[in-house]
Design a protein around this motif. Structure first.
Motif, PDB file in Angstrom:
ATOM      1  N   VAL A  29       6.664   0.396  -1.061  1.00  0.00           N
ATOM      2  CA  VAL A  29       6.240  -0.552  -0.032  1.00  0.00           C
ATOM      3  C   VAL A  29       5.033  -0.010   0.728  1.00  0.00           C
ATOM      4  O   VAL A  29       4.039  -0.707   0.942  1.00  0.00           O
ATOM      5  CB  VAL A  29       7.399  -0.871   0.944  1.00  0.00           C
ATOM      6  CG1 VAL A  29       6.900  -1.627   2.176  1.00  0.00           C
ATOM      7  CG2 VAL A  29       8.482  -1.685   0.234  1.00  0.00           C
ATOM      8  N   MET A  30       5.112   1.274   1.117  1.00  0.00           N
ATOM      9  CA  MET A  30       4.019   1.846   1.903  1.00  0.00           C
ATOM     10  C   MET A  30       2.710   1.867   1.119  1.00  0.00           C
ATOM     11  O   MET A  30       1.632   1.737   1.687  1.00  0.00           O
ATOM     12  CB  MET A  30       4.381   3.270   2.354  1.00  0.00           C
ATOM     13  CG  MET A  30       5.481   3.328   3.397  1.00  0.00           C
ATOM     14  SD  MET A  30       5.181   2.299   4.837  1.00  0.00           S
ATOM     15  CE  MET A  30       3.915   3.243   5.678  1.00  0.00           C
ATOM     16  N   GLU A  31       2.820   2.036  -0.198  1.00  0.00           N
ATOM     17  CA  GLU A  31       1.602   2.099  -1.009  1.00  0.00           C
ATOM     18  C   GLU A  31       1.093   0.729  -1.430  1.00  0.00           C
ATOM     19  O   GLU A  31      -0.091   0.549  -1.676  1.00  0.00           O
ATOM     20  CB  GLU A  31       1.849   2.955  -2.252  1.00  0.00           C
ATOM     21  CG  GLU A  31       1.812   4.444  -1.942  1.00  0.00           C
ATOM     22  CD  GLU A  31       2.460   5.281  -3.034  1.00  0.00           C
ATOM     23  OE1 GLU A  31       2.456   4.852  -4.200  1.00  0.00           O
ATOM     24  OE2 GLU A  31       2.988   6.367  -2.701  1.00  0.00           O
ATOM     25  N   ASN A  32       2.002  -0.236  -1.551  1.00  0.00           N
ATOM     26  CA  ASN A  32       1.604  -1.502  -2.166  1.00  0.00           C
ATOM     27  C   ASN A  32       1.867  -2.764  -1.368  1.00  0.00           C
ATOM     28  O   ASN A  32       1.370  -3.826  -1.732  1.00  0.00           O
ATOM     29  CB  ASN A  32       2.331  -1.668  -3.509  1.00  0.00           C
ATOM     30  CG  ASN A  32       2.056  -0.535  -4.451  1.00  0.00           C
ATOM     31  OD1 ASN A  32       0.948  -0.397  -4.954  1.00  0.00           O
ATOM     32  ND2 ASN A  32       3.051   0.300  -4.660  1.00  0.00           N
ATOM     33  N   LEU A  33       2.649  -2.676  -0.317  1.00  0.00           N
ATOM     34  CA  LEU A  33       3.106  -3.931   0.298  1.00  0.00           C
ATOM     35  C   LEU A  33       2.964  -3.996   1.813  1.00  0.00           C
ATOM     36  O   LEU A  33       3.650  -4.771   2.463  1.00  0.00           O
ATOM     37  CB  LEU A  33       4.582  -4.183  -0.070  1.00  0.00           C
ATOM     38  CG  LEU A  33       4.888  -4.495  -1.534  1.00  0.00           C
ATOM     39  CD1 LEU A  33       6.378  -4.544  -1.760  1.00  0.00           C
ATOM     40  CD2 LEU A  33       4.249  -5.804  -1.959  1.00  0.00           C
ATOM     41  N   HIS A  38      -5.804  -7.262  10.192  1.00  0.00           N
ATOM     42  CA  HIS A  38      -7.258  -7.228  10.369  1.00  0.00           C
ATOM     43  C   HIS A  38      -7.985  -7.474   9.051  1.00  0.00           C
ATOM     44  O   HIS A  38      -8.896  -8.286   8.970  1.00  0.00           O
ATOM     45  CB  HIS A  38      -7.690  -5.892  10.980  1.00  0.00           C
ATOM     46  CG  HIS A  38      -9.145  -5.835  11.303  1.00  0.00           C
ATOM     47  ND1 HIS A  38     -10.063  -5.245  10.470  1.00  0.00           N
ATOM     48  CD2 HIS A  38      -9.839  -6.320  12.361  1.00  0.00           C
ATOM     49  CE1 HIS A  38     -11.259  -5.366  11.007  1.00  0.00           C
ATOM     50  NE2 HIS A  38     -11.148  -6.004  12.150  1.00  0.00           N
ATOM     51  N   CYS A  39      -7.561  -6.800   8.018  1.00  0.00           N
ATOM     52  CA  CYS A  39      -8.168  -6.999   6.688  1.00  0.00           C
ATOM     53  C   CYS A  39      -7.706  -8.329   6.071  1.00  0.00           C
ATOM     54  O   CYS A  39      -8.327  -8.831   5.141  1.00  0.00           O
ATOM     55  CB  CYS A  39      -7.786  -5.867   5.732  1.00  0.00           C
ATOM     56  SG  CYS A  39      -8.415  -4.245   6.191  1.00  0.00           S
ATOM     57  N   ARG A  40      -6.628  -8.870   6.608  1.00  0.00           N
ATOM     58  CA  ARG A  40      -6.020 -10.098   6.085  1.00  0.00           C
ATOM     59  C   ARG A  40      -5.629  -9.958   4.628  1.00  0.00           C
ATOM     60  O   ARG A  40      -5.749 -10.888   3.824  1.00  0.00           O
ATOM     61  CB  ARG A  40      -6.962 -11.298   6.246  1.00  0.00           C
ATOM     62  CG  ARG A  40      -7.217 -11.594   7.694  1.00  0.00           C
ATOM     63  CD  ARG A  40      -7.996 -12.859   7.831  1.00  0.00           C
ATOM     64  NE  ARG A  40      -8.081 -13.263   9.227  1.00  0.00           N
ATOM     65  CZ  ARG A  40      -8.445 -14.463   9.622  1.00  0.00           C
ATOM     66  NH1 ARG A  40      -8.732 -15.384   8.734  1.00  0.00           N
ATOM     67  NH2 ARG A  40      -8.507 -14.742  10.892  1.00  0.00           N
ATOM     68  N   GLU A  41      -5.191  -8.782   4.288  1.00  0.00           N
ATOM     69  CA  GLU A  41      -4.684  -8.554   2.942  1.00  0.00           C
ATOM     70  C   GLU A  41      -3.820  -7.295   2.960  1.00  0.00           C
ATOM     71  O   GLU A  41      -3.731  -6.598   3.967  1.00  0.00           O
ATOM     72  CB  GLU A  41      -5.839  -8.377   1.949  1.00  0.00           C
ATOM     73  CG  GLU A  41      -6.739  -7.194   2.309  1.00  0.00           C
ATOM     74  CD  GLU A  41      -7.876  -6.980   1.327  1.00  0.00           C
ATOM     75  OE1 GLU A  41      -8.080  -7.835   0.448  1.00  0.00           O
ATOM     76  OE2 GLU A  41      -8.537  -5.938   1.439  1.00  0.00           O
ATOM     77  N   ILE A  42      -3.205  -7.007   1.829  1.00  0.00           N
ATOM     78  CA  ILE A  42      -2.433  -5.781   1.695  1.00  0.00           C
ATOM     79  C   ILE A  42      -3.388  -4.602   1.870  1.00  0.00           C
ATOM     80  O   ILE A  42      -4.512  -4.621   1.360  1.00  0.00           O
ATOM     81  CB  ILE A  42      -1.778  -5.720   0.282  1.00  0.00           C
ATOM     82  CG1 ILE A  42      -0.804  -6.886   0.081  1.00  0.00           C
ATOM     83  CG2 ILE A  42      -1.104  -4.385   0.042  1.00  0.00           C
ATOM     84  CD1 ILE A  42       0.416  -6.886   0.995  1.00  0.00           C
ATOM     85  N   ALA A  43      -2.939  -3.606   2.631  1.00  0.00           N
ATOM     86  CA  ALA A  43      -3.784  -2.440   2.886  1.00  0.00           C
ATOM     87  C   ALA A  43      -3.965  -1.648   1.591  1.00  0.00           C
ATOM     88  O   ALA A  43      -3.164  -0.778   1.258  1.00  0.00           O
ATOM     89  CB  ALA A  43      -3.168  -1.569   3.973  1.00  0.00           C
ATOM     90  N   THR A  44      -5.018  -1.978   0.871  1.00  0.00           N
ATOM     91  CA  THR A  44      -5.222  -1.431  -0.476  1.00  0.00           C
ATOM     92  C   THR A  44      -5.554   0.056  -0.475  1.00  0.00           C
ATOM     93  O   THR A  44      -5.344   0.743  -1.462  1.00  0.00           O
ATOM     94  CB  THR A  44      -6.351  -2.190  -1.202  1.00  0.00           C
ATOM     95  OG1 THR A  44      -7.455  -2.289  -0.309  1.00  0.00           O
ATOM     96  CG2 THR A  44      -5.891  -3.565  -1.626  1.00  0.00           C
ATOM     97  N   GLU A  45      -6.094   0.548   0.637  1.00  0.00           N
ATOM     98  CA  GLU A  45      -6.431   1.975   0.675  1.00  0.00           C
ATOM     99  C   GLU A  45      -5.332   2.809   1.320  1.00  0.00           C
ATOM    100  O   GLU A  45      -5.494   3.990   1.582  1.00  0.00           O
ATOM    101  CB  GLU A  45      -7.769   2.171   1.393  1.00  0.00           C
ATOM    102  CG  GLU A  45      -8.907   1.646   0.548  1.00  0.00           C
ATOM    103  CD  GLU A  45     -10.253   1.750   1.224  1.00  0.00           C
ATOM    104  OE1 GLU A  45     -10.425   2.617   2.102  1.00  0.00           O
ATOM    105  OE2 GLU A  45     -11.139   0.966   0.859  1.00  0.00           O
TER     106      GLU A  45
END
Ligand SMILES: [Zn+2]
Length: 103
Positions: A29-33, A38-45
């Motif tokens: 979850v922490m890595e992918n979900l 603010h980014c309006r998306e999953i935190a990809t980084e």
């Protein structure tokens, strides 16, 4: 269930609480979900974890910062609904209390 005080736990205490399956779930979850508003998306980084709390329901609430934009993100893990986890969390709370008294 009685309401418990919210407490901050460190990464070692979190590691003790989570069994293997929960650890995998947490990491996944922490890595992918984790959604960054603010980014309006999953935190990809990814997320820089700043605080982990045990809530009144013995759920795990993680606060962190999005590595891309540095905005605060929060993710709740409803582990407290699991009886085994709930009991483990209560034991951890007791051990922390004892520790405080000893100190
Ligand atoms: Zn972000």
């Amino acid at each position: 269930m009685r309401s418990l005080p919210e407490i901050t736990i460190n990464s070692f205490q979190l590691a003790v609480l989570l069994d293997e399956a929960e650890k995998h779930f947490y990491n996944f979850v922490m890595e992918n979900l984790v959604f960054c508003a603010h980014c309006r998306e999953i935190a990809t980084e990814g997320i820089e974890v700043t605080e982990v709390c045990l809530t009144a329901m013995n759920d795990v609430r993680v606060r962190g910062r999005c590595r891309k934009c540095n905005n605060e993100v929060i993710r709740l893990f409803a582990f407290g609904g699991n009886e085994m986890f709930y009991a483990k969390a209560c034991r951890l709370r007791e051990s922390i209390k004892l520790h405080v008294i000893e100190a």
